[in-house]
Design an enzyme around this catalytic site. Sequence first.
Site, PDB file in Angstrom:
ATOM      1  N   HIS A 138      -2.838  -4.586  12.788  1.00 19.94           N
ATOM      2  CA  HIS A 138      -2.229  -4.530  11.453  1.00 19.94           C
ATOM      3  C   HIS A 138      -1.058  -5.520  11.307  1.00 19.94           C
ATOM      4  O   HIS A 138       0.104  -5.119  11.193  1.00 19.94           O
ATOM      5  CB  HIS A 138      -1.749  -3.090  11.150  1.00 19.94           C
ATOM      6  CG  HIS A 138      -1.581  -2.827   9.677  1.00 19.94           C
ATOM      7  ND1 HIS A 138      -1.737  -1.589   9.108  1.00 19.94           N
ATOM      8  CD2 HIS A 138      -1.267  -3.657   8.647  1.00 19.94           C
ATOM      9  CE1 HIS A 138      -1.517  -1.658   7.807  1.00 19.94           C
ATOM     10  NE2 HIS A 138      -1.235  -2.909   7.500  1.00 19.94           N
ATOM     11  N   ILE A 139      -1.425  -6.802  11.288  1.00 12.03           N
ATOM     12  CA  ILE A 139      -0.394  -7.851  11.207  1.00 12.03           C
ATOM     13  C   ILE A 139      -0.519  -8.692   9.930  1.00 12.03           C
ATOM     14  O   ILE A 139      -0.008  -9.812   9.869  1.00 12.03           O
ATOM     15  CB  ILE A 139      -0.423  -8.767  12.458  1.00 12.03           C
ATOM     16  CG1 ILE A 139      -1.814  -9.393  12.660  1.00 12.03           C
ATOM     17  CG2 ILE A 139       0.024  -8.013  13.698  1.00 12.03           C
ATOM     18  CD1 ILE A 139      -1.833 -10.543  13.667  1.00 12.03           C
ATOM     19  N   GLY A 140      -1.209  -8.154   8.924  1.00 16.43           N
ATOM     20  CA  GLY A 140      -1.467  -8.934   7.697  1.00 16.43           C
ATOM     21  C   GLY A 140      -0.225  -9.583   7.099  1.00 16.43           C
ATOM     22  O   GLY A 140      -0.239 -10.743   6.710  1.00 16.43           O
ATOM     23  N   SER A 141       0.862  -8.852   7.027  1.00 20.00           N
ATOM     24  CA  SER A 141       2.067  -9.411   6.381  1.00 20.00           C
ATOM     25  C   SER A 141       3.092  -9.878   7.417  1.00 20.00           C
ATOM     26  O   SER A 141       4.249 -10.130   7.072  1.00 20.00           O
ATOM     27  CB  SER A 141       2.693  -8.362   5.460  1.00 20.00           C
ATOM     28  OG  SER A 141       3.147  -7.249   6.211  1.00 20.00           O
ATOM     29  N   ARG A 171      -7.151  -1.207   4.470  1.00 18.42           N
ATOM     30  CA  ARG A 171      -6.783   0.024   5.164  1.00 18.42           C
ATOM     31  C   ARG A 171      -7.994   0.482   5.983  1.00 18.42           C
ATOM     32  O   ARG A 171      -9.146   0.419   5.498  1.00 18.42           O
ATOM     33  CB  ARG A 171      -6.413   1.131   4.174  1.00 18.42           C
ATOM     34  CG  ARG A 171      -5.032   0.993   3.560  1.00 18.42           C
ATOM     35  CD  ARG A 171      -3.900   1.206   4.573  1.00 18.42           C
ATOM     36  NE  ARG A 171      -2.575   1.129   3.961  1.00 18.42           N
ATOM     37  CZ  ARG A 171      -1.844   0.026   3.852  1.00 18.42           C
ATOM     38  NH1 ARG A 171      -2.312  -1.132   4.325  1.00 18.42           N
ATOM     39  NH2 ARG A 171      -0.636   0.067   3.314  1.00 18.42           N
ATOM     40  N   GLY A 204       0.850  -1.193   0.000  1.00 15.01           N
ATOM     41  CA  GLY A 204       0.000   0.000   0.000  1.00 15.01           C
ATOM     42  C   GLY A 204       0.882   1.239   0.000  1.00 15.01           C
ATOM     43  O   GLY A 204       1.983   1.241   0.557  1.00 15.01           O
ATOM     44  N   GLY A 259      -7.625  -7.445  -6.583  1.00 12.08           N
ATOM     45  CA  GLY A 259      -6.251  -7.489  -7.063  1.00 12.08           C
ATOM     46  C   GLY A 259      -5.590  -8.768  -6.578  1.00 12.08           C
ATOM     47  O   GLY A 259      -6.267  -9.766  -6.308  1.00 12.08           O
ATOM     48  N   ARG A 260      -4.281  -8.711  -6.401  1.00  4.76           N
ATOM     49  CA  ARG A 260      -3.536  -9.926  -6.024  1.00  4.76           C
ATOM     50  C   ARG A 260      -4.066 -10.525  -4.726  1.00  4.76           C
ATOM     51  O   ARG A 260      -4.295 -11.725  -4.622  1.00  4.76           O
ATOM     52  CB  ARG A 260      -2.058  -9.606  -5.821  1.00  4.76           C
ATOM     53  CG  ARG A 260      -1.350  -9.044  -6.999  1.00  4.76           C
ATOM     54  CD  ARG A 260       0.080  -8.695  -6.590  1.00  4.76           C
ATOM     55  NE  ARG A 260       0.726  -7.834  -7.538  1.00  4.76           N
ATOM     56  CZ  ARG A 260       0.608  -6.513  -7.547  1.00  4.76           C
ATOM     57  NH1 ARG A 260      -0.104  -5.903  -6.633  1.00  4.76           N
ATOM     58  NH2 ARG A 260       1.216  -5.785  -8.467  1.00  4.76           N
ATOM     59  N   ILE A 261      -4.224  -9.660  -3.701  1.00  3.92           N
ATOM     60  CA  ILE A 261      -4.627 -10.193  -2.394  1.00  3.92           C
ATOM     61  C   ILE A 261      -6.086 -10.649  -2.426  1.00  3.92           C
ATOM     62  O   ILE A 261      -6.421 -11.730  -1.930  1.00  3.92           O
ATOM     63  CB  ILE A 261      -4.350  -9.160  -1.277  1.00  3.92           C
ATOM     64  CG1 ILE A 261      -2.837  -8.904  -1.183  1.00  3.92           C
ATOM     65  CG2 ILE A 261      -4.898  -9.641   0.072  1.00  3.92           C
ATOM     66  CD1 ILE A 261      -2.408  -7.836  -0.188  1.00  3.92           C
TER      67      ILE A 261
HETATM   68  O1  LIG Z   1      -0.420  -3.064   4.923  1.00  2.00           O
HETATM   69  C1  LIG Z   1       0.612  -3.458   4.516  1.00  2.00           C
HETATM   70  C2  LIG Z   1       1.136  -3.128   3.230  1.00  2.00           C
HETATM   71  O2  LIG Z   1       0.598  -2.253   2.540  1.00  2.00           O
HETATM   72  O3  LIG Z   1       2.148  -3.741   2.844  1.00  2.00           O
END
Ligand SMILES: O=CC(=O)O
Length: 327
Positions: free
Chosen positions: A292-295, A244, A82, A160-162
């Site tokens: 915010h731990i997605g990645s 987001r 992002g 998109g990709r995700i």
């Molecule tokens: O939120 C995480 C990113 O945008 O990589």
Amino acid sequence: MSPKPRILCTRLLTPLAQRRLESETRISLVQWRSEAPMPRAELLSQIQGVDGALVLLTDKIDAEAVDAAGPGLKVVSTVSVGYDHVHTPTLAQRNIKLGITPDVLTDASAELTLGLLLATARRFKEAMAIAKTDNWGAWNPFFLTGSLIRGKSMGIIGFGRIGQAVAERLRAFHPSTLNYYSPSQKPDAERSLGATRIQDLPSFLSTTDIVIVTCKLTNDTRGLLNSETMKHFKKDSILINTARGGIINHDDLYSALVSGTIGAAGLDVTDPEPFPAAHPLHTLPNCLILPHIGSATMETREAMSDLAVSNVLAGVFGEELPASVKL
Ligand SMILES: O=CC(=O)O
């Protein structure tokens, strides 16, 4: 001999990427060597005269920061996919490249999205709180009953990709339908994932049991889910956001969760971040919030940092960035 390009890195990176950056003899490195964000005043001072800036999503790269850098800035490389923290018109106007970290975080983000969906549908927040108390009680058929995912209509905002990686995983749960809401049609993904585009938001929301937000934060998506659009959610629907926080109006979400307009929400992202501990959403049993731990897997963060290093190096040496945004 011309001086070495100067790179500002606003944080300590993961170990392998850090070592790579430190051992790069062709550059002169200025770094905020901390796990905490670089204070704004420090960033504005240290960015002066750099050729490249390697930043994180906590660093606002706006016209002020770009002005502070001066005319030599060639590239901004962010350790994120992002880039809503970067003012892209300013970069475009000054011919500065923007590097991001797509692909390498897709699996981690999709896995977290599924985890958050399962945890929200099956009421982990309440269950974990009760498990620690003496109110556990005897097994009973009505205790903490949640919602099955199998057979539900699923809708993904942003494809998109995700979004597509989430859809791929959701198929294992045998949805009744799999729809997406996106400004552009994705015919290949429609075919391979059995997905259908519904571009009218009220129709999309009113036919979806599980709404999953994976889109970018842009002027078009800021506040997309608000008191007006939330009226179209199905009763008992579940809302998941791993994109987001700014896409959802959190005060409106609170009202919708209290009134039952929306059944439950799982948020990995909030607005603002960090999300205040005093925010009323924390008090709701049907709202599960993650920081915010997605990645956040070590492999993923190493891969993101490595790609960000490659982007900034390519940028300062006038090469094509391995992963850039078309500005
Ligand atoms: O939120 C995480 C990113 O945008 O990589």
